[in-house]
Design an enzyme around this catalytic site. Sequence first.
Site, PDB file in Angstrom:
ATOM      1  N   LEU A 130     -17.692 -50.261 -51.646  1.00  0.00           N
ATOM      2  CA  LEU A 130     -17.265 -50.696 -52.972  1.00  0.00           C
ATOM      3  C   LEU A 130     -18.443 -51.056 -53.862  1.00  0.00           C
ATOM      4  O   LEU A 130     -18.371 -50.912 -55.084  1.00  0.00           O
ATOM      5  CB  LEU A 130     -16.318 -51.892 -52.860  1.00  0.00           C
ATOM      6  CG  LEU A 130     -14.974 -51.627 -52.166  1.00  0.00           C
ATOM      7  CD1 LEU A 130     -14.196 -52.928 -52.024  1.00  0.00           C
ATOM      8  CD2 LEU A 130     -14.160 -50.601 -52.939  1.00  0.00           C
ATOM      9  N   GLY A 131     -19.510 -51.564 -53.270  1.00  0.00           N
ATOM     10  CA  GLY A 131     -20.656 -51.952 -54.082  1.00  0.00           C
ATOM     11  C   GLY A 131     -21.769 -52.551 -53.253  1.00  0.00           C
ATOM     12  O   GLY A 131     -21.554 -52.972 -52.108  1.00  0.00           O
ATOM     13  N   GLY A 174     -25.170 -55.268 -53.749  1.00  0.00           N
ATOM     14  CA  GLY A 174     -25.835 -56.223 -54.617  1.00  0.00           C
ATOM     15  C   GLY A 174     -27.129 -56.713 -54.010  1.00  0.00           C
ATOM     16  O   GLY A 174     -27.601 -56.190 -52.988  1.00  0.00           O
ATOM     17  N   THR A 232     -27.677 -59.469 -52.535  1.00  0.00           N
ATOM     18  CA  THR A 232     -27.488 -60.209 -51.294  1.00  0.00           C
ATOM     19  C   THR A 232     -26.770 -59.406 -50.226  1.00  0.00           C
ATOM     20  O   THR A 232     -27.183 -59.381 -49.072  1.00  0.00           O
ATOM     21  CB  THR A 232     -26.682 -61.503 -51.557  1.00  0.00           C
ATOM     22  OG1 THR A 232     -27.383 -62.285 -52.514  1.00  0.00           O
ATOM     23  CG2 THR A 232     -26.508 -62.307 -50.275  1.00  0.00           C
ATOM     24  N   GLY A 233     -25.684 -58.751 -50.606  1.00  0.00           N
ATOM     25  CA  GLY A 233     -24.868 -58.092 -49.601  1.00  0.00           C
ATOM     26  C   GLY A 233     -24.246 -56.803 -50.079  1.00  0.00           C
ATOM     27  O   GLY A 233     -24.376 -56.411 -51.240  1.00  0.00           O
ATOM     28  N   THR A 234     -23.558 -56.154 -49.158  1.00  0.00           N
ATOM     29  CA  THR A 234     -22.820 -54.922 -49.420  1.00  0.00           C
ATOM     30  C   THR A 234     -21.342 -55.211 -49.235  1.00  0.00           C
ATOM     31  O   THR A 234     -20.955 -55.965 -48.347  1.00  0.00           O
ATOM     32  CB  THR A 234     -23.264 -53.805 -48.448  1.00  0.00           C
ATOM     33  OG1 THR A 234     -24.658 -53.544 -48.649  1.00  0.00           O
ATOM     34  CG2 THR A 234     -22.475 -52.531 -48.680  1.00  0.00           C
ATOM     35  N   LYS A 274     -17.469 -58.378 -47.347  1.00  0.00           N
ATOM     36  CA  LYS A 274     -18.835 -58.524 -47.838  1.00  0.00           C
ATOM     37  C   LYS A 274     -19.718 -58.969 -46.695  1.00  0.00           C
ATOM     38  O   LYS A 274     -19.422 -59.948 -46.009  1.00  0.00           O
ATOM     39  CB  LYS A 274     -18.898 -59.560 -48.965  1.00  0.00           C
ATOM     40  CG  LYS A 274     -20.295 -59.680 -49.586  1.00  0.00           C
ATOM     41  CD  LYS A 274     -20.280 -60.485 -50.879  1.00  0.00           C
ATOM     42  CE  LYS A 274     -21.647 -60.483 -51.551  1.00  0.00           C
ATOM     43  NZ  LYS A 274     -21.644 -61.192 -52.848  1.00  0.00           N
ATOM     44  N   ASP A 298     -23.231 -66.719 -63.618  1.00  0.00           N
ATOM     45  CA  ASP A 298     -23.519 -65.282 -63.622  1.00  0.00           C
ATOM     46  C   ASP A 298     -22.334 -64.507 -64.179  1.00  0.00           C
ATOM     47  O   ASP A 298     -21.925 -63.495 -63.624  1.00  0.00           O
ATOM     48  CB  ASP A 298     -23.879 -64.784 -62.223  1.00  0.00           C
ATOM     49  CG  ASP A 298     -24.658 -63.472 -62.259  1.00  0.00           C
ATOM     50  OD1 ASP A 298     -25.233 -63.142 -63.318  1.00  0.00           O
ATOM     51  OD2 ASP A 298     -24.705 -62.773 -61.230  1.00  0.00           O
TER      52      ASP A 298
END
Length: 375
Positions: free
Chosen positions: A15-16, A18, A20-22, A42, A143
């Site tokens: 899905l994405g 970032g 920090t994480g996937t 996540k 954020d």
Amino acid sequence: MPNLDPDDLRVIKTLGKGATGTVLLVHRSLSDPSASSPFALKFLTDPSNSSSRNRLLHEASVLSLLSSHPHPFLPILLGSGDHVVSRDGLLAFALPYCPGGDLHLLQGQLPDRVFSTSSLRFYLSEIVSALRHLHSLGLAFRDLKPENILIQHSGHLTLADFDLSKQLPRQPSVASPPRPCSNLKHQPKPKLPPKSTSPGFTLRKAKAATARVSPVGRRRRSLMGKSYSFVGTEEYVAPEVIQGDGHGFSVDWWALGVLAYEMSFGKTPFKGNTKKETFRNVLLKPVLCPGKRTSLTDLIERLLAKDPAERLGYHRGADEIMEHEFFRGVQWDILAEVARPPFIPPGTGEEDSPTTGVVDLAEYLRKLREPPPSA
């Protein structure tokens, strides 16, 4: 939902990714072989990165708090018992799946990337409601941007990515309904920011090396209800964050103003050719809303007051914003009951469930961590 068992999970798609994480879309191979109830997982992309690990654990603790104080436009952790899975280098937690993507993707599908006034009122109302709840729990989001606003299967919104959030002294939530807003024509125009010669708004050297500024590696302090971390995404970061003078909940209202401007006019108000120019614009450039003055442009200008003490929402939090003329007629108590939001993701019925995963989680992680083949 029972405890997460990594051996039982199969990956449908990514899905994405970032800082920090996937985030993966997964389903249970035993109890849900047809993937009729997928969810988001996540996990920490680099287990050896201690700062990323701390941020993921911080986000999990924030989500745990939100799970104990649920809100229709905020996420919760899935699973019972220990919500965070930590095994064989895997550090992960599960969240509800939002099939509508994020607000950035939705905006890209619109003519000129501009939302209608009615859609704007709907989405901004839900964001204000979510931030009001966060602030009442003592959490500053820090954020807010289109990529961190997801669309649920129902078409309602939910905020995402809480790794930069910060616990501050609580901002009380007023139980009584907001007071009626005064007529727009009786509201004074917002003050323009000081000229560039003002020592209070002198541009300082940017402290960020990337577009998304992170507090990791910097000493974080809280003093008199303020945080001194340099955090946020550069086009949405508030002046007081750039100045380093300490910030509180009002940084979220500034970001809301940037978001409202972007949704109204298809671009952010302060973006420059470089990061330094963007920061200079945030500090010095007055917000200029095209077209005639309306309740929406008045809202944007008040949210984008350079001085946080003059910003809408500074003194009484979300209740000040809820009373603004732009939100006249919004029924705040039943926002989540709106049956027809402006956009409802297609294919949310059981007959349109996603394809089942073709690889188990362990295999996915093994391939992810394999070194790239040598040339």
